[in-house]
Design an enzyme around this catalytic site. Structure first.
Site, short mmCIF file in Angstrom:
data_model
loop_
_atom_site.label_atom_id
_atom_site.label_comp_id
_atom_site.label_asym_id
_atom_site.label_seq_id
_atom_site.Cartn_x
_atom_site.Cartn_y
_atom_site.Cartn_z
CD GLU A 1 19.89 36.07 -18.90
OE1 GLU A 1 20.87 37.20 -18.55
OE2 GLU A 1 19.58 35.01 -18.11
CD GLU B 1 17.48 35.44 -11.41
OE1 GLU B 1 17.56 35.34 -13.08
OE2 GLU B 1 18.62 34.47 -10.82
CG ASP C 1 15.97 31.39 -20.70
OD1 ASP C 1 15.42 32.48 -21.35
OD2 ASP C 1 16.43 30.91 -19.55
CG ASP D 1 20.11 31.04 -20.41
OD1 ASP D 1 20.01 30.92 -18.86
OD2 ASP D 1 21.08 31.95 -20.47
CB SER D 2 18.96 27.74 -15.65
OG SER D 2 18.44 26.86 -15.81
CE LYS E 1 13.96 33.47 -18.69
NZ LYS E 1 15.25 33.99 -18.82
O1 KIV Z 1 16.97 30.24 -16.66
C1 KIV Z 1 16.75 29.59 -16.01
O2 KIV Z 1 16.53 28.53 -15.60
C2 KIV Z 1 15.94 30.85 -15.37
C3 KIV Z 1 15.26 31.18 -14.54
C4 KIV Z 1 16.17 31.21 -13.77
C5 KIV Z 1 14.37 32.14 -14.52
O3 KIV Z 1 16.14 32.60 -16.58
#
Ligand code: KIV
Length: 273
Positions: free
Chosen positions: A120, A187, A88, A49-50, A118
Site C-alpha cells: 500500500e 480502493e 500482500d 492481509d484482510s 502487493k
Molecule cells: O487485503 C485485501 O484483501 C486487499 C483487497 C481488499 C484489495 O487489499
C-alpha cells in the site's frame, strides 16, 4: 517449466497487458480449498492481509505478520493452477526502508512461490517499488483507501471528496503508475477520479469500491460469498449467503445428533461377514 510449474499461471506481465482488454477478474483467497474453487474463474488471486479480520477476527490488518502471510501464501499456491497469485506485504514489512522491503519481499516470493507482492502507498512508496521491480520482484500497488493507514486516516472511509484528496490521489496514481508496478489496486475512491486515473496511467487499475470504470475488479471473497458478516462495506455485492447456509446446515446436524438420526446405517462400519 513442468506441468506443476509457475509458467502455467498468468504472469504479472500478462496482467499488465490486460489494460486495454477484457476486465481483469480478481478475488482474495487465503486457503488451499478456496483457491481451488476460485482459480478457474479468476485472472488474479490475492492473498490479502484482510485475512487478519476475515480469518483471525482481528480489528484491523495492523497485527498481521509476515509469517502469517507466508503461511497462507503457501496454502493458496497449493490450490492454484492458472491465476496470477499476489501476496500482500503486511504492515511494517516494507515501510522502514527499500532494503528491508526487498528482504521481506524475497522471503515471500521464495517461501510461497507466488508471482508478485502487493504493498500500500502512493508517492512515498515509489522509490521502494522501483527498487523491488528493478531487482526482479513484481509489485502490485494499492492507493486510495489504504486499510493499513486506518489509524492515521481516522477510520475506513471513501476518498476523493475534497480538492486536497483529489490532488493527492492524482499524484499517487501518476507516481505508482510509472514506478514499475504492473498494476494498481484503487480502493474506496469516487467514480470520476477512478475513471480519470484509469485513463491517465499506463498500467491497469483494479478497483474495489472504485466504480466500473477500472480495468479490473477485486472483492474479498468472504464478503461477496456472505461468509464474513461483521461488516459489509457499501461497495460489496453479495453473490451468495453462505454464512446463513452454514447456520442452516449446522442446525440440521445438531438436531440429527441430538435425535440420534445421525449417523445412520450408511455412515456406520459393520464387521465384514
Ligand atoms: O487485503 C485485501 O484483501 C486487499 C483487497 C481488499 C484489495 O487489499
Amino acid at each position: 517449466m513442468s506441468a506443476a510449474g509457475s509458467f502455467q499461471r498468468l504472469s504479472p506481465t500478462q496482467i499488465r497487458a490486460m489494460k486495454s482488454g477484457t476486465p481483469i477478474v480478481c478475488l482474495t483467497a487465503y486457503t488451499t480449498p478456496m483457491a481451488r474453487l476460485l482459480d478457474e474463474y479468476c485472472d488474479l488471486l490475492l492473498v490479502g492481509d484482510s485475512l487478519g479480520m476475515v480469518l483471525y477476527g482481528l480489528e484491523s490488518t495492523i497485527a498481521v505478520t509476515l509469517d502469517m502471510m507466508i503461511a497462507h501464501g503457501k496454502a493458496v499456491m497449493r490450490g492454484v493452477a492458472k491465476s496470477c497469485v499476489v501476496v500482500d506485504m503486511p504492515f511494517g514489512s516494507y515501510q522502514e526502508s527499500k532494503e528491508s522491503a526487498y528482504r521481506n519481499a524475497v522471503r515471500i516470493l521464495q517461501e510461497t512461490g507466488c508471482d508478485a507482492v502487493k504493498l500500500e502507498g502512493g508517492e512515498e512508496m515509489v522509490e521502494t517499488i522501483a527498487f523491488l521491480t528493478a531487482r526482479g520482484i513484481p509489485v502490485l500497488g494499492h492507493i486510495g483507501l489504504m486499510p493499513q493507514q486506518v489509524h492515521t486516516a481516522g477510520g475506513y472511509r471513501s476518498v476523493g471528496h475534497s480538492d486536497g484528496e483529489v490532488a493527492k490521489i492524482r499524484r499517487d496514481a501518476e507516481a505508482i503508475g510509472n514506478s514499475g508496478a504492473f498494476a494498481v489496486v484503487i480502493e474506496g475512491t469516487v467514480e470520476a477520479l477512478a475513471r480519470e486515473v484509469t485513463m491517465s496511467i499506463p498500467v491497469p487499475t483494479i478497483g474495489i469500491g472504485a466504480s466500473v470504470a477500472c480495468n479490473g475488479q477485486i472483492l474479498v471473497s468472504d464478503d461477496m460469498l456472505g461468509l464474513f458478516n461483521d461488516f459489509t462495506p457499501r461497495f460489496v455485492k453479495r453473490y451468495d449467503e453462505l454464512g446463513k447456509r452454514i447456520g442452516v446446515a449446522a442446525g440440521a446436524y445438531a438436531q440429527e445428533v441430538r435425535s440420534r438420526t445421525f449417523p445412520a446405517d450408511e455412515h456406520t462400519f459393520k464387521r465384514r461377514a
